[in-house]
Design an enzyme around this catalytic site. Structure first.
Site, PDB file in Angstrom:
ATOM      1  N   LYS A   1     -46.471 -72.636-144.837  1.00  0.00           N
ATOM      2  CA  LYS A   1     -45.811 -73.362-143.753  1.00  0.00           C
ATOM      3  C   LYS A   1     -46.179 -72.803-142.397  1.00  0.00           C
ATOM      4  CE  LYS A   1     -41.681 -70.478-143.631  1.00  0.00           C
ATOM      5  NZ  LYS A   1     -40.241 -70.418-143.444  1.00  0.00           N
TER       6      LYS A   1
ATOM      7  N   ASP B   1     -35.628 -84.869-140.218  1.00  0.00           N
ATOM      8  CA  ASP B   1     -36.506 -84.641-141.345  1.00  0.00           C
ATOM      9  C   ASP B   1     -37.590 -85.704-141.422  1.00  0.00           C
ATOM     10  OD1 ASP B   1     -37.245 -83.312-143.574  1.00  0.00           O
ATOM     11  OD2 ASP B   1     -35.526 -83.876-144.798  1.00  0.00           O
TER      12      ASP B   1
ATOM     13  N   HIS C   1     -43.362 -81.497-145.718  1.00  0.00           N
ATOM     14  CA  HIS C   1     -41.994 -81.640-145.255  1.00  0.00           C
ATOM     15  C   HIS C   1     -41.976 -81.077-143.848  1.00  0.00           C
ATOM     16  CE1 HIS C   1     -37.566 -80.868-145.688  1.00  0.00           C
ATOM     17  NE2 HIS C   1     -37.889 -80.033-144.734  1.00  0.00           N
TER      18      HIS C   1
ATOM     19  N   GLN D   1     -30.644 -82.984-140.325  1.00  0.00           N
ATOM     20  CA  GLN D   1     -32.031 -82.564-140.131  1.00  0.00           C
ATOM     21  C   GLN D   1     -32.815 -83.719-139.522  1.00  0.00           C
ATOM     22  OE1 GLN D   1     -32.943 -81.477-144.272  1.00  0.00           O
ATOM     23  NE2 GLN D   1     -33.416 -79.446-143.466  1.00  0.00           N
TER      24      GLN D   1
ATOM     25  N   HIS E   1     -41.085 -86.721-144.236  1.00  0.00           N
ATOM     26  CA  HIS E   1     -42.040 -86.336-145.267  1.00  0.00           C
ATOM     27  C   HIS E   1     -43.309 -87.126-145.063  1.00  0.00           C
ATOM     28  CE1 HIS E   1     -38.233 -84.940-146.914  1.00  0.00           C
ATOM     29  NE2 HIS E   1     -38.977 -83.954-147.378  1.00  0.00           N
TER      30      HIS E   1
END
Length: 635
Positions: A465, A383, A511, A381, A385
């Site tokens: 989201k 990713d 996220h 991912q 945060h």
RNA sequence: GCCGGCGUAGCUCAAUUGGCAGAGCAGCUGACUUGUAAUCAGCAGGUUGCGGGUUCGAGUCCCAUCGCCGGCUCCA
């Protein structure tokens, strides 16, 4: 008398009880002929529906955007009639119109084969030729139940039972009667251009505990040209399939003996991936992120605390025991990022924190859903945060969106669409936090001028989201970026920061993944570009081809000076004709071929053949190098 | 996981009703010295996904299993 207001503002009067068709006829005989359905107060209605009160009325013809749905839905009925002829004991599920066609679910005495599809098509042609009128009938719930019980249609009976005490309508054409609210075309001769595409299993009402029906997919268009165009597009999609190109271009492989859904990156694929990742990392540093790295496994308590072992266990692999403790391979990176957050006391002055990681995770995916690179069991991912204060959140979301749009532009995707998912019934976190979060998402999307669809109640239990979908070169949408609020983990891990008031506060946590996963993104990228990567991503950017041995020295000189400048360049000095070597490079979708013979060697220039077959003749190497974007540095 | 289809050389695909597993490309060797999408010749390449069964004989028929494909469900 009732009054009907037409789209152009005109008002026509009709007797109460007249049908939509009567209204169309009153407007004009031409329109009546072209009419496919009506639209009463914005709702699409069948032409045979009686009008009992004044309303806004629009007549839908083949030119209206709603037309194809009506035609495809009628086409589904025509297919059902054909199937009923071939299988008199067939039971019928549902048969709606879908984006590019239609389907119908059947329960049949045997499995359908590809040959059956051809027979059904023939039968449908006959049905179309018959021009059977679609007859609309209203009946009471009891009558409807009686009819569908007697004709042994348990699925229809179930559907009727779930309807309220309203009037039920059926449509009959030829020998087939279906529970259906319509609308339908006037007769089966009104639709023509179709093709059945595939047969597949589908659970009744999408529920894996219920019977599996056979679903026949078809496509239909109002003109032959559109049908052909659609079928061509399907062909084109096949040509671009990343599984096919991945093999042909030697990018990656998957080995059943190692494990399905586990990807092996070959040198060329890994090179592209490296360029993607390098670019990604540079951009993250430029956009105020810090990069972090976290382990692949972690002890059980972490996953208990995060709730993954409650909500996500099916997707996690069994634990491995190390020194008496259970360790799980990570399906997500979040708990690890939180560990870093909690490694020290955090002040409001530290926020926002933006931590990004190309984090490789492993998830158990059911065997039937694996698909090339798009759906795998181990993936990375992109990713990150973002941990921030409530005041900062709106700006953070905007920044993420803007960042994401820049990234998509860099990879040459032109259309991006947003999907906002709001609070579901069951959710954690106070309503007010949800409201703030949703508002900040909404504002950010609006500020970036993105088209946005709202999926009310579609958020995860832990937060709302925004998902972004990008459109590829042949018009398909791919879900990529996801920006998710998380009201759950900060609570569960008791994340805090010290505010300016000296008290502990709960931070907001977002996220986000921009590309989604490297694997999936890579697949989308291949299909979008048909394997012909933009120069900065191409695993081999140029192949140098000397015409004969005489030109080898010159070619080597060119190669080494290109390599010195960081260009990914290969020498093809094989003892083959130039046409053969060009063909090879062309099929490998190499952006530039440098053809070097007497002409070039004599005056120290080069000839460049582009992927589109064009030639740049007699240019200086330095000029050529200077003019091309060999590396993507900014967005 | 479920329904259906398909697994033959590295790749793309042949192989009549069950009767000697084959071709093109790629690979290797050699010849050819080449100007914009395939130069020629030769060689090598296989326990037909894996395991059972039926049969004198199975790539072909049956059972089981793994994987892939199209969907369902799910999702990055």
């Amino acid at each position: 008398m009732i009054q009907l207001k037409l789209p152009d503002g005109k008002i026509i009067e009709l007797e109460s009880g007249a049908t939509v068709m009567d209204a169309a006829a009153k407007i004009g005989p031409g329109l009546a002929k072209a009419a496919l359905a009506g639209k009463i107060n914005g709702e699409v209605t069948d032409l045979r529906v009686p009008l009992t009160s004044s309303a806004d009325l629009e007549i839908i013809t083949s030119k209206s955007p709603e037309a194809s749905d009506v035609c495809r839905h009628s086409m589904a009925h025509i297919m059902a009639e054909a199937v009923l002829k071939m299988f008199p004991d067939a039971q019928f599920g549902i048969g709606p119109a879908i984006e590019t066609g239609f389907y119908y679910d059947f329960k049949l005495s045997r499995a359908l084969t590809v040959e059956d599809l051809e027979l059904i098509e023939k039968e449908m042609e006959a049905g179309i030729k018959a021009k059977s009128p679609f007859i609309r009938k209203e009946l009471s719930k009891e009558e409807a139940l009686k009819y569908f019980t007697e004709t042994n249609q348990p699925f229809k009976v179930e559907l009727i039972n779930e309807l309220g005490d309203q009037t039920i309508t059926t449509f009959t054409h030829g020998g087939f009667t279906d529970l259906c609210r319509g609308p339908h075309v006037q007769d089966s001769g009104a639709v023509k251009h179709f093709k059945l595409l595939s047969v597949a299993g589908a659970y009744w009402r999408g529920d894996e505990k219920r019977p599996m029906l056979q679903r026949v997919y078809g496509t239909a268009f109002s003109s032959k040209e559109e049908l052909k165009e659609h079928l061509d597009r399907l062909e084109e999609a096949k040509k671009r399939d990343h599984r096919k190109l991945g093999k042909e271009l030697d990018l990656y492989s998957i080995h059943e003996e190692v494990g399905p859904g586990l990807v092996f990156w070959h040198p060329k694929g890994a090179r592209i991936r490296h360029e993607i990742e390098t670019f990604w990392k540079d951009q993250h540093y430029k956009h105020g992120y810090e990069l972090i790295n976290t382990p692949h496994i972690g002890q059980k308590w972490l996953w208990e605390t995060s709730g993954h072992l409650d909500f996500y266990k099916e997707s996690m692999y069994s634990p491995m025991e190390i020194d008496g403790a259970d360790y799980f391979v990570k399906p997500m990176n979040c708990p690890f990022h939180i560990m870093i957050y909690k490694s020290q006391m955090r002040s409001y002055r530290d926020l926002p924190l933006r931590w990004a990681e190309l984090g490789t995770v492993y998830r158990y995916e059911k065997s039937g859903v694996l698909h090339g690179l798009m759906r795998v069991r181990g993936f990375t991912q992109d990713d990150a945060h973002i941990i921030c204060t409530p005041e900062q959140i709106e700006n953070e979301i905007r920044e993420v969106l803007r960042f994401s749009l820049g990234i998509w532009k860099a990879f040459e995707f032109k259309e991006v669409k947003a999907y906002l998912a709001t609070r579901p019934e069951k959710a954690v976190g106070e309503e007010s936090r949800w409201a703030t979060a949703i508002e900040s998402l909404r504002k950010a999307v609006a500020a970036e001028g993105l088209e946005c669809e709202v999926d009310a109640g579609g958020g995860a239990f832990y937060g709302p989201k925004i998902d972004l979908k990008v459109k590829d070169a042949i018009g398909r949408e791919w879900q990529v970026t996801t920006i998710q609020f998380d009201f759950n983990l900060p609570e569960r891990f008791d994340m805090t920061y010290i505010g300016s008031d000296g008290n502990k506060h709960r931070p907001y946590m977002v996220h986000r993944a921009l590309l989604g996963s490297i694997e999936r993104f890579f697949g989308v990228l291949i299909e979008h570009h048909s394997g012909a990567m933009p120069l900065w991503l191409a695993p081999v950017q140029a192949v140098v081809m000397p015409i004969t041995e005489k030109h080898h020295d010159y070619a080597r000189k060119i190669v080494s000076s290109m390599k010195l400048q960081g260009i990914r360049c290969e020498l093809d000095d094989r003892n083959d004709k130039i046409g053969y070597r060009i063909r090879n490079a062309q099929m490998q979708k190499v952006p530039f071929m440098l053809i070097l013979g007497d002409q070039e060697a004599d005056d120290g220039k080069i000839t460049v053949r582009l992927r589109n077959g064009e030639n740049l003749t007699g240019i200086m190497l330095d000029d050529f190098i200077r003019e091309q974007e060999w590396k993507k540095v900014s967005i």
